[in-house]
Motif scaffolding. Structure first.
Motif, PDB file in Angstrom:
ATOM      1  N   GLY A   1      46.009  36.753  41.680  1.00 10.77           N
ATOM      2  CA  GLY A   1      45.309  37.811  41.058  1.00 10.77           C
ATOM      3  C   GLY A   1      43.726  37.534  40.790  1.00 10.77           C
ATOM      4  O   GLY A   1      43.257  36.405  41.153  1.00 10.77           O
ATOM      5  N   LEU A   2      43.183  38.625  40.132  1.00  5.61           N
ATOM      6  CA  LEU A   2      41.597  38.427  39.823  1.00  5.61           C
ATOM      7  C   LEU A   2      41.523  38.547  38.326  1.00  5.61           C
ATOM      8  O   LEU A   2      42.090  39.174  37.656  1.00  5.61           O
ATOM      9  CB  LEU A   2      40.905  39.792  40.294  1.00  5.61           C
TER      10      LEU A   2
ATOM     11  N   SER B   1      36.735  48.628  40.844  1.00  8.16           N
ATOM     12  CA  SER B   1      35.557  47.702  40.149  1.00  8.16           C
ATOM     13  C   SER B   1      35.634  47.945  38.543  1.00  8.16           C
ATOM     14  O   SER B   1      36.407  48.715  38.195  1.00  8.16           O
ATOM     15  CB  SER B   1      34.476  48.027  40.703  1.00  8.16           C
ATOM     16  N   TYR B   2      35.045  46.762  38.170  1.00 10.57           N
ATOM     17  CA  TYR B   2      34.772  46.736  36.637  1.00 10.57           C
ATOM     18  C   TYR B   2      33.305  46.694  36.282  1.00 10.57           C
ATOM     19  O   TYR B   2      32.824  45.710  36.427  1.00 10.57           O
ATOM     20  CB  TYR B   2      35.721  45.522  36.034  1.00 10.57           C
TER      21      TYR B   2
ATOM     22  N   VAL C   1      38.189  44.513  46.530  1.00 15.29           N
ATOM     23  CA  VAL C   1      38.457  44.974  47.791  1.00 15.29           C
ATOM     24  C   VAL C   1      40.073  44.573  48.315  1.00 15.29           C
ATOM     25  O   VAL C   1      40.140  42.994  48.346  1.00 15.29           O
ATOM     26  CB  VAL C   1      37.402  44.742  48.917  1.00 15.29           C
ATOM     27  N   GLN C   2      40.920  45.360  48.464  1.00 13.25           N
ATOM     28  CA  GLN C   2      42.255  44.599  48.987  1.00 13.25           C
ATOM     29  C   GLN C   2      42.635  45.664  50.079  1.00 13.25           C
ATOM     30  O   GLN C   2      42.680  46.864  50.230  1.00 13.25           O
ATOM     31  CB  GLN C   2      43.238  45.113  47.803  1.00 13.25           C
TER      32      GLN C   2
ATOM     33  N   TRP D   1      30.265  40.039  42.784  1.00 14.50           N
ATOM     34  CA  TRP D   1      29.479  40.943  41.823  1.00 14.50           C
ATOM     35  C   TRP D   1      28.378  41.522  42.599  1.00 14.50           C
ATOM     36  O   TRP D   1      27.783  41.255  43.390  1.00 14.50           O
ATOM     37  CB  TRP D   1      28.788  39.733  40.722  1.00 14.50           C
ATOM     38  N   VAL D   2      28.463  42.872  42.158  1.00 20.37           N
ATOM     39  CA  VAL D   2      27.603  43.954  42.675  1.00 20.37           C
ATOM     40  C   VAL D   2      26.401  44.161  41.564  1.00 20.37           C
ATOM     41  O   VAL D   2      26.762  44.599  40.387  1.00 20.37           O
ATOM     42  CB  VAL D   2      28.075  45.301  42.973  1.00 20.37           C
ATOM     43  N   PRO D   3      25.086  43.708  41.546  1.00 23.13           N
ATOM     44  CA  PRO D   3      23.799  44.171  40.568  1.00 23.13           C
ATOM     45  C   PRO D   3      23.547  45.687  40.608  1.00 23.13           C
ATOM     46  O   PRO D   3      23.606  46.074  41.806  1.00 23.13           O
ATOM     47  CB  PRO D   3      22.966  43.243  40.622  1.00 23.13           C
TER      48      PRO D   3
END
Length: 509
Positions: free
Chosen positions: A283-284, A308-309, A358-359, A374-376
């Motif tokens: 899990g994430l 994404s969150y 990504v799965q 993490w994507v800023p």
């Protein structure tokens, strides 16, 4: 003539006296700023594709043949000095077709560690002297008395692109980390930056941590990294990074984690298999920074899944191996229950952005098909520095639990076994210290929702007498069978939250 000689002697004495009065300026010691300057210089120059330097014989080695090539333990770097840490190195071959420069820093000064084929055992491989000319290292591993005082165990590896992996005490390698991810899961294709050079500080006789510097390079980005590595029950890598873009990128993935999920309790094996579960992570986990914890069970989808969150200043995220029971895997060779959880904890504030998961569909357990990073939201212009510092912990999942309660398993079944109606049943078990504080007659409910493609038919929560926790049961129907369903749920009592948020995607069958 005598007068001229006399003047020359006086001049030389004056010069010597002047030199003795000039204060000694020590040479600057190697540190993070040294690597950062190199990264900036690279970013200001055109990208140069790394040159392959291996023979056809090395390139044609199969998996087993390549892994027969091992570094001799008695040749380990620092072994003769009896230092607490030792280094061994990986040989070039197969996909590792370009060398990586590796240096030692001693007394503040770097010097190259030379490649020597005599330090390797080549097993049954028939390689010629021509095959071994002009080679370098593919990567390196670090050893330390992690599990026993008299034995130095391998606990950290840097090998391939910008990959690294580590383990805590009594663990086996599983999830990996990367220095940087660029344009992952985009149609334009992913770019894989490389660590092209390393500098490793020589430890003292009493050192319990090791400092490693790395220079990263790729077509559109460069970077300087410092890893302070602390092995133990939980092995920790404190990461300092400074990145530069050569060109604009669509998606920059910071602190990427990579893992494998084939099948598990919420997704049966595609073919008959004696093992109940096969995965490095299940899990994430996300600590949002607002007090909410989120748990997303992993899946092996039939189609690429990118979710994404959106968050601001998260306090952590990681790919976790929550299920640490051997009976859940029954694999005595791979020992999936010993795979570490990898948890990223930002140092300072990262601002606004998103944790992206990504799965990727995988036909077997040989592929790393899970990526999280993490994507800023904001990126600097090319040539301007951007800094991200963080800590990655490798160890037991229990070391990163939410404070109240958490999901221990998610199980999936047919909604109405006797009279199938197309619905799916999901059973979610929660455990944690909050349940020991609740009176037996406390009314606990499950607050659950689905997106527009899901219809919640029924849901309820009840005590799990076998574990002392609580179980939630949900039955959901799809509106469109060709689309996934996003779901969220958590336990509460009297509008008080009791658990982390269970965030689940029901993939297309």
């Amino acid at each position: 003539m005598f007068l001229n000689v006399f003047k020359l002697v006086l001049h030389r004495r004056a010069l010597v006296l002047a030199l003795t009065l000039i204060p000694c300026i020590p040479s600057l010691a190697f540190d993070f700023s040294t690597v950062a300057k190199k990264a900036k210089q690279l970013a200001d120059s055109s990208y140069k594709e790394p040159q392959k330097n291996i023979s056809q014989g090395l390139a044609n080695l199969n998996y087993d043949q390549y892994h027969q090539i091992t570094y001799k333990r008695d040749k380990a770097y620092w072994h003769a000095q009896n230092l607490p840490f030792e280094l061994t190195f990986f040989h070039q071959g197969r996909q590792y077709d370009t060398p990586v420069k590796i240096n030692e820093i001693a007394s503040g000064r770097p010097r190259a560690i030379p490649f020597d084929p005599r330090a390797f055992d080549y097993g049954s491989n028939k390689l010629t002297s021509q095959d071994l000319r002009h080679l370098g290292f593919a990567g390196f591993s670090v050893h330390f008395p992690l599990n026993a005082q008299k034995t130095k165990d391998e606990f950290l590896v840097f090998l391939g692109a910008s990959y690294l992996r580590a383990v805590g005490k009594n663990q086996a390698y599983g999830a990996s980390a990367r220095g940087l991810a660029i344009d992952t899961a985009l149609n334009s294709g992913e770019e894989f930056p490389r660590f092209v050079e390393f500098w490793i500080e020589r430890p003292s006789a009493k050192s319990r941590q090791l400092t490693i510097y790395a220079l990263l390079d790729s077509k559109r980005a460069t970077g300087a990294y410092r890893f302070i590595v602390k092995p133990g029950d939980e092995t920790v890598t404190d990461v300092k990074s400074q990145l530069y873009l050569r060109e604009n990128v669509t998606k920059l993935g910071i602190a990427p984690l990579t893992s494998m999920y084939f099948f598990g309790e919420n997704q049966r094996a595609p073919v008959e298999d004696y093992r109940p579960e096969v995965h490095d992570s299940d899990g994430l986990s996300i600590a949002s920074g607002t007090g909410e914890w989120i748990w997303r069970p992993l899946v092996n989808p039939k189609r690429l899944l990118v979710t994404s969150y959106a968050l601001s200043n998260p306090t952590g995220f990681g790919l976790m191996q929550r299920d640490e029971r051997q009976s859940s895997y029954e694999d005595l060779r791979s020992r999936y229950e010993t795979r570490p959880s990898a948890w990223v904890e930002p140092t300072g504030k990262w601002g606004s952005g998103r944790v992206e998961l990504v799965q990727i569909p995988s036909p077997d357990e040989m592929n790393d098909n899970i990526v999280a990073y993490w994507v800023p939201d904001q990126l600097p212009k090319p040539g301007m520095p951007i800094n991200f510092d963080y800590r990655t912990s490798w160890g037991k999942e229990a070391q990163q639990h939410p404070p109240l309660s958490w999901v221990t398993q998610t199980r999936r079944g047919q909604g109405m076994p006797r009279k199938p109606d197309g619905s799916v049943a999901l059973y979610i078990d929660f455990d944690g210290p909050i349940f020991k504080k609740l009176p037996r007659d406390t009314k606990v409910t499950l607050r659950v929702s689905a997106d527009a493609n899901g219809q919640i038919v029924e849901s309820h929560a009840y005590p799990n007498d076998a574990t002392g926790g609580w179980r939630a049961a949900v039955r959901v129907k799809r509106v469109d069978d060709n689309k996934p369903v996003e779901m969220r749920g958590f336990l509460q009592t009297n509008n008080t939250t009791l658990s982390e948020t269970w965030s689940y995607i029901l993939p297309v069958d």
